[in-house]
Design a protein around this motif. Structure first.
Motif, PDB file in Angstrom:
ATOM      1  N   GLY A   8       0.829  -1.210   0.000  1.00 27.78           N
ATOM      2  CA  GLY A   8       0.000   0.000   0.000  1.00 27.78           C
ATOM      3  C   GLY A   8       0.863   1.260   0.000  1.00 27.78           C
ATOM      4  N   ALA A  38      -4.100  -3.561   0.550  1.00 29.20           N
ATOM      5  CA  ALA A  38      -3.118  -2.588   0.043  1.00 29.20           C
ATOM      6  C   ALA A  38      -3.824  -1.361  -0.545  1.00 29.20           C
ATOM      7  N   ARG A  39      -4.901  -1.583  -1.283  1.00 30.65           N
ATOM      8  CA  ARG A  39      -5.664  -0.456  -1.839  1.00 30.65           C
ATOM      9  C   ARG A  39      -6.235   0.434  -0.740  1.00 30.65           C
ATOM     10  N   VAL A  79      -5.021   0.789   2.233  1.00 35.44           N
ATOM     11  CA  VAL A  79      -3.899   1.525   2.834  1.00 35.44           C
ATOM     12  C   VAL A  79      -3.536   2.714   1.939  1.00 35.44           C
ATOM     13  N   GLU A  80      -3.464   2.473   0.629  1.00 30.67           N
ATOM     14  CA  GLU A  80      -3.146   3.557  -0.308  1.00 30.67           C
ATOM     15  C   GLU A  80      -4.140   4.710  -0.136  1.00 30.67           C
TER      16      GLU A  80
END
Ligand SMILES: Nc1ncnc2c1ncn2[C@@H]1O[C@H](COP(=O)(O)OP(=O)(O)OP(=O)(O)O)[C@@H](O)[C@H]1O
Ligand SMILES: [Mg+2]
Lengths: 335, 228
Positions: free
Chosen positions: B46, B116-117, B119-120
């Protein structure tokens, strides 16, 4: 201290270069409070951010303390930035960290002080900005003025030689603005810190700056001591800022005093001359009568000044003009 | 037998409580294990997505494009398909495709891109001014991530962990399909295949309780770390 040689900046937007700063020269001396004023989009932030290379110049050379900062590599730039503090319009404090942790952050990043030395330094800094009892609060629990004080303490943490202020008081009410400006003036005096501040309020310039640059559409259109620029503005943009600061309304501006008889003069006093009993003695000695059409008496930083528009009638007019010319005032004959 | 046990037995005649207990433990270990690896792998991914993204500190169009595509592909594959496709890989990594150990690799691969998305997105929510202020202090990118971005995004990251954990609960139920064990496995084998609705009911209620606990614990953490 800060030297710009033909520095320019263009932003690349959709494959096109949009100029934000035309090639400019600028010298700022050590210990000076230097103001940059201009309307929104004039390029003030661009110029300021070039100093610590938050923006890369598109051309020209920037020297700080004799060092060419345009040539620094990544590590050199990081060390250089530790010697330049910066404060922001919206404070940019970390909401997840306490006041003390925010102030300690630059020290932690620099990694030169021990833990206990860091604590001592943070306590000192918080005392300097008057926030000792708020050390363990979070930024959300503070007022705008207190947040900016935290910002100032944080900016001073690594004992920088230069402090950059990007509209540091624009989000504050007039009273809080005054106290934050007072604090800036105080640290300038006590630490001999060079301060570069940008603003769109002439009043901020008048209160704390020694010299000022006026910007318009990416060009420095006027630059000089605040007293000169404030009392004798040359460029149209500067004149507008001065009028805004003095709250001159349009009517007063366009009043050519057609209905007033006699000679019309504008006198500008600075420093001690402001307090000299000039008008009375000239009137007595030459027999002229004067009436005051407009005027104000105030301070530029620590220097008192006065500016009066007068109509003179009767008596020995030429002698009166000669007396005024010889005195320690700036005389303009308007009619 | 006392009255309560008799009552339970007559209402839920097919429920074997010992088996429910084992299945619950299996579900919890699948959840715990997969969540741990998902966070370990998804957090750096992320951060990398964020840093290389458009107009960020390390903008890298090509790298971001590749990572982004990979994440999107994994996210668009239905989890059931992923479970089956991954069997050879799972056997390679854990030695088995069955039980808790066999379930964890597909769970991690299914949840990591999703996490991860999130987190991004949480990192993008951090005020640019904070990054700028930290840059102006002379921080390196690493220092900015560790000292400013992650602490500021912590509430968002906890929210992401919560959503991911809950998604993983439903994934663990699905992994019952290929012999993954746990409550989902019980629901499929007894509740569906042998038509024992009482077993189905108990497992579903237990999964619901688990989801409720995860959500309220997550919410508490988010509130605790929000200083705004
Ligand atoms: N990152 C950027 N990308 C593209 N254009 C930019 C960027 N930053 C500034 N500009 C443009 O450069 C010009 C000068 O901007 P700058 O922010 O220096 O103005 P300013 O005087 O600080 O204005 P304000 O008082 O609104 O802060 C503006 O036209 C602005 O749109
Ligand atoms: Mg600006």
């Amino acid at each position: 201290m800060i030297n710009f040689h033909q520095v320019r900046k263009a932003y690349r937007v959709n494959g096109q270069d949009i100029p934000a700063l035309q090639p400019s020269d600028l010298q700022i001396a050590r210990g000076e409070v230097f103001g940059i004023i201009g309307h929104s989009g004039a390029g003030k932030s661009t110029l300021l951010r070039l100093i610590n290379r938050l923006e890369e110049p598109s051309g020209g050379r920037i020297q700080i303390d004799g060092e060419d900062v345009t040539a620094l590599d990544a590590a050199g730039l990081r060390r250089f930035r530790q010697r330049v503090g910066m404060i922001f319009q919206h404070f940019n404090l970390l909401s997840s960290k306490t006041v003390a942790a925010n102030v300690a952050l630059p020290l932690k990043l620099a990694g030169v002080l021990s833990r206990s030395a860091m604590e001592t330094r943070v306590a000192e800094l918080l005392a300097r900005v008057g926030l000792s009892e708020h050390a363990n609060k979070y930024p959300a629990q503070l007022s705008g003025g207190q947040k900016q004080r935290v910002g100032i303490a944080r900016a001073l943490a690594t004992e920088p030689k230069i402090l950059l202020c990007d509209e540091a008081t624009s989000a504050l009410d007039p009273q809080t603005t005054a106290s934050v400006l007072q604090l800036l003036a105080q640290i300038n005096r006590e630490l001999n810190l060079t301060i570069v501040l940008i603003t769109h309020e002439m009043d901020v310039i008048r209160r704390v700056c020694d010299r000022v640059a006026v910007m318009d559409a990416g060009v420095i259109v006027e630059m000089g001591s605040v007293a000169d620029v404030f009392l004798h503005p040359q460029h149209a943009t500067t004149r507008r800022f001065v009028q805004e600061a003095e709250q001159v309304d349009e009517g007063e501006l366009h009043d050519d005093f057609a209905h007033v008889a006699g000679r019309i003069l504008r006198l500008t006093f600075q420093g001690q001359a402001t307090y000299a009993p000039l008008l009375g003695s000239v009137a007595r000695e030459t027999g002229v009568d004067y009436s005051i059409l407009a005027g104000r008496i105030d301070h530029i930083k620590d220097t008192p000044y006065g500016q009066l528009t007068l109509a003179l009638t009767g008596g020995d007019l030429d002698a009166a003009l000669a007396r005024l010319k010889a005195a320690d005032v700036h005389l303009e004959v308007l009619r | 037998m006392d009255a309560l046990t008799r009552l339970l037995h007559s209402l839920l005649p097919n429920v074997d409580w010992a088996e429910i207990g084992y299945a619950s433990l299996d579900t919890l270990s699948m959840l715990g294990g997969s969540l741990l690896f998902t966070v370990i792998l998804g957090l750096p991914l992320g951060v990398l997505l964020f840093l290389t993204g458009p107009r960020q500190m390390f903008e890298q169009k090509a790298l971001y494009g590749v990572l982004s595509l990979l994440v999107n592909i994994l996210r668009s594959v239905p989890f059931v398909i992923l479970l089956i496709v991954m069997i050879p890989f799972t056997v390679l990594v854990t030695g088995t495709s069955l039980g808790v150990a066999g379930a964890i690799p597909p769970l991690v691969v299914g949840a990591t891109p999703f996490f991860a998305r999130l987190v991004e997105t949480a990192l993008r929510e951090v005020d640019r001014g904070i990054i700028e202020a930290t840059q102006a202090m002379g921080a390196s990118t690493r220092q900015i991530v560790v000292n400013a971005l992650l602490p500021e995004a912590l509430p968002g990251i906890f929210a992401a962990v919560t959503v991911t954990a809950i998604t993983l609960v439903s994934y663990t139920a699905m992994s019952g399909l290929i012999g993954g064990g746990g409550l989902g496995d019980l629901a499929v084998r007894y509740g569906y295949q042998r038509y024992q609705p009482d077993v189905m009911l108990v497992t579903v209620v237990l999964l619901l309780v688990l989801v409720q606990i995860l959500q309220s614990a997550g919410d508490k953490l988010v509130v605790h770390f929000s200083r705004k």
